[in-house]
Design a protein around this motif. Structure first.
Motif, short mmCIF file in Angstrom:
data_model
loop_
_atom_site.label_atom_id
_atom_site.label_comp_id
_atom_site.label_asym_id
_atom_site.label_seq_id
_atom_site.Cartn_x
_atom_site.Cartn_y
_atom_site.Cartn_z
N LEU A 155 0.89 -1.17 0.03
CA LEU A 155 -0.09 0.12 -0.01
C LEU A 155 0.91 1.31 -0.16
CD1 LEU A 155 -2.76 1.33 0.11
CD2 LEU A 155 -2.47 1.07 2.47
N ALA A 156 1.86 1.46 0.85
CA ALA A 156 2.59 2.29 0.75
C ALA A 156 3.45 2.72 -0.70
CB ALA A 156 3.68 2.24 2.04
N LEU A 157 3.81 1.34 -1.01
CA LEU A 157 4.36 1.46 -2.53
C LEU A 157 3.44 2.18 -3.59
CD1 LEU A 157 6.88 0.72 -3.90
CD2 LEU A 157 5.74 -1.76 -4.50
N CYS A 158 2.15 1.74 -3.51
CA CYS A 158 1.14 2.27 -4.42
C CYS A 158 0.81 4.00 -4.20
CB CYS A 158 -0.13 1.29 -4.07
SG CYS A 158 0.07 -0.39 -4.64
N ILE A 159 0.71 4.14 -2.97
CA ILE A 159 0.36 5.80 -2.59
C ILE A 159 1.79 6.50 -3.05
CG2 ILE A 159 -0.13 7.21 -0.71
CD1 ILE A 159 -1.63 4.91 0.71
N GLY A 160 2.90 6.07 -2.72
CA GLY A 160 4.03 6.84 -3.25
C GLY A 160 4.25 6.93 -4.53
N SER A 161 4.05 5.99 -5.40
CA SER A 161 4.17 5.96 -6.56
C SER A 161 3.15 7.04 -7.24
CB SER A 161 3.59 4.53 -7.26
OG SER A 161 3.70 4.61 -8.61
N GLY A 162 1.99 7.21 -7.09
CA GLY A 162 1.22 7.99 -7.55
C GLY A 162 1.42 9.49 -7.06
N VAL A 163 2.05 9.77 -5.89
CA VAL A 163 2.22 10.95 -5.31
C VAL A 163 3.70 11.50 -6.10
CG1 VAL A 163 2.97 12.36 -3.27
CG2 VAL A 163 1.17 10.84 -3.13
N ALA A 164 4.70 10.77 -5.97
CA ALA A 164 5.69 10.90 -6.79
C ALA A 164 5.87 11.20 -8.22
CB ALA A 164 6.94 9.95 -6.68
#
Length: 319
Positions: free
Chosen positions: A239-248
């Motif tokens: 989940l952290a990977l998914c959220i970070g991907s969109g934000v970055a």
């Protein structure tokens, strides 16, 4: 992940007005300062993502990890688009072919780079991957119509000498596996150039939408055969990977919309610093002396290219 952005002024002159004019509010330096903050923040997030990807990639297929990231990415982007005035119709692109191309190349680059993290480790992968700004600098001539002078070619040559130092025989990096981060760098440089080019006609929101949907479609097509259940302890990391991907990635797209890539490139290298810290502290990796020297040469060549670009800009303003 992989990985937020890419030297030289990447906005080539056009013979017609931009379909999406650059923001006019505030002085140029204010926009550039905001873009630098976005690039630095995205670099930190990308570095953290790389660490999580390395961890998950040792257990699950890189294709599966990337597919799940894009599913989350696509759901969030669709929800955002539906809340906008005009809904999905507002997400129409003036350059759909180029948008699809950049979305596909980014998705495949993520798969390649995750595999490189698992095979080579974070430090060795990034020491090679750091050449992507030099690739953008050289390719900006044929792709974006920039003039590429001899100094830029010299800097690129020195940078690739640094890559050869990293890949010296007997180092543990010199193998067929070393082609993975180099391929990833070429793909990410291509994505960076395409992002800048499409930004002449589409807004950051449109590019963000197409990045997510195109990536989700292509990764679903190739990722479903790799399906396997995700263990419960790994779900928070995913989940952290998914959220970070969109934000970055939104930060990266927005930064390129606000400022020239030539002004942003030095700050992209902060990702290498964060990655090295995470690799040593969390994964117990060791930075071999030849990798440190070669990586420093690559980064130094990129910084020299940026410095020359800034000198030309100042000379043009004075003269």
């Amino acid at each position: 992940m992989t990985k937020t952005n890419p030297t030289g002024p990447l906005m080539a002159p056009t013979d017609r007005p931009l379909a999406v004019p650059p923001p006019q509010a505030g002085p140029l330096q204010d926009r550039q300062g905001s873009a630098i903050l976005l690039i630095c923040a995205s670099a930190f997030i990308f570095a953290a993502q790389d660490g999580v990807s390395r961890y998950l990639g040792s257990t699950y297929s890189p294709v599966l990890i990337t597919m799940l990231r894009y599913w989350f990415f696509a759901v969030v982007v669709l929800a955002m688009a539906l809340r906008q005035p005009g809904g999905l119709r507002a997400m129409r692109s003036n350059r759909p072919g180029l948008q699809i191309f950049r979305g596909v190349i980014l998705a495949l680059e993520i798969v390649v780079t995750i595999e490189a993290f698992v095979q080579l480790g974070l430090i060795n992968t990034h020491a090679i991957f750091a050449c992507y700004p030099l690739l953008i600098s050289v390719l900006s001539g044929p792709v974006l119509g920039e003039k590429v002078g001899w100094r830029r070619w010299l800097a690129a040559g020195i940078g690739f000498l640094g890559i050869l130092i990293v890949l010296q025989p007997g180092s543990g990096v010199f193998s067929a596996k070393a082609a993975l981060p180099l391929l990833g760098a070429v793909m990410f440089a291509t994505y960076g150039l395409a992002t800048r080019k499409v930004g002449r006609d589409d807004t950051a929101a449109v590019s963000f939408f197409w990045t997510a949907i195109t990536g989700a479609v292509v990764m679903t097509a190739i990722g479903l055969p790799s399906w396997q259940p995700i263990a419960a302890p790994d779900l928070p990391w995913l989940l952290a990977l998914c959220i970070g991907s969109g934000v970055a990635h939104f930060m990266l797209i927005k930064a390129y919309e606000l400022a020239e890539a030539s002004a942003l490139q030095p700050f992209s290298y902060t990702q290498l610093v964060w990655v090295s810290i995470f690799a040593v502290v969390i994964f117990g990796e060791r930075m071999a002396p030849h990798v440190a020297v070669g990586g420093a040469i690559v980064v130094g060549a990129g910084l020299f290219t940026w410095w020359r670009s800034r000198q030309r800009e100042r000379a043009a303003r004075r003269g």
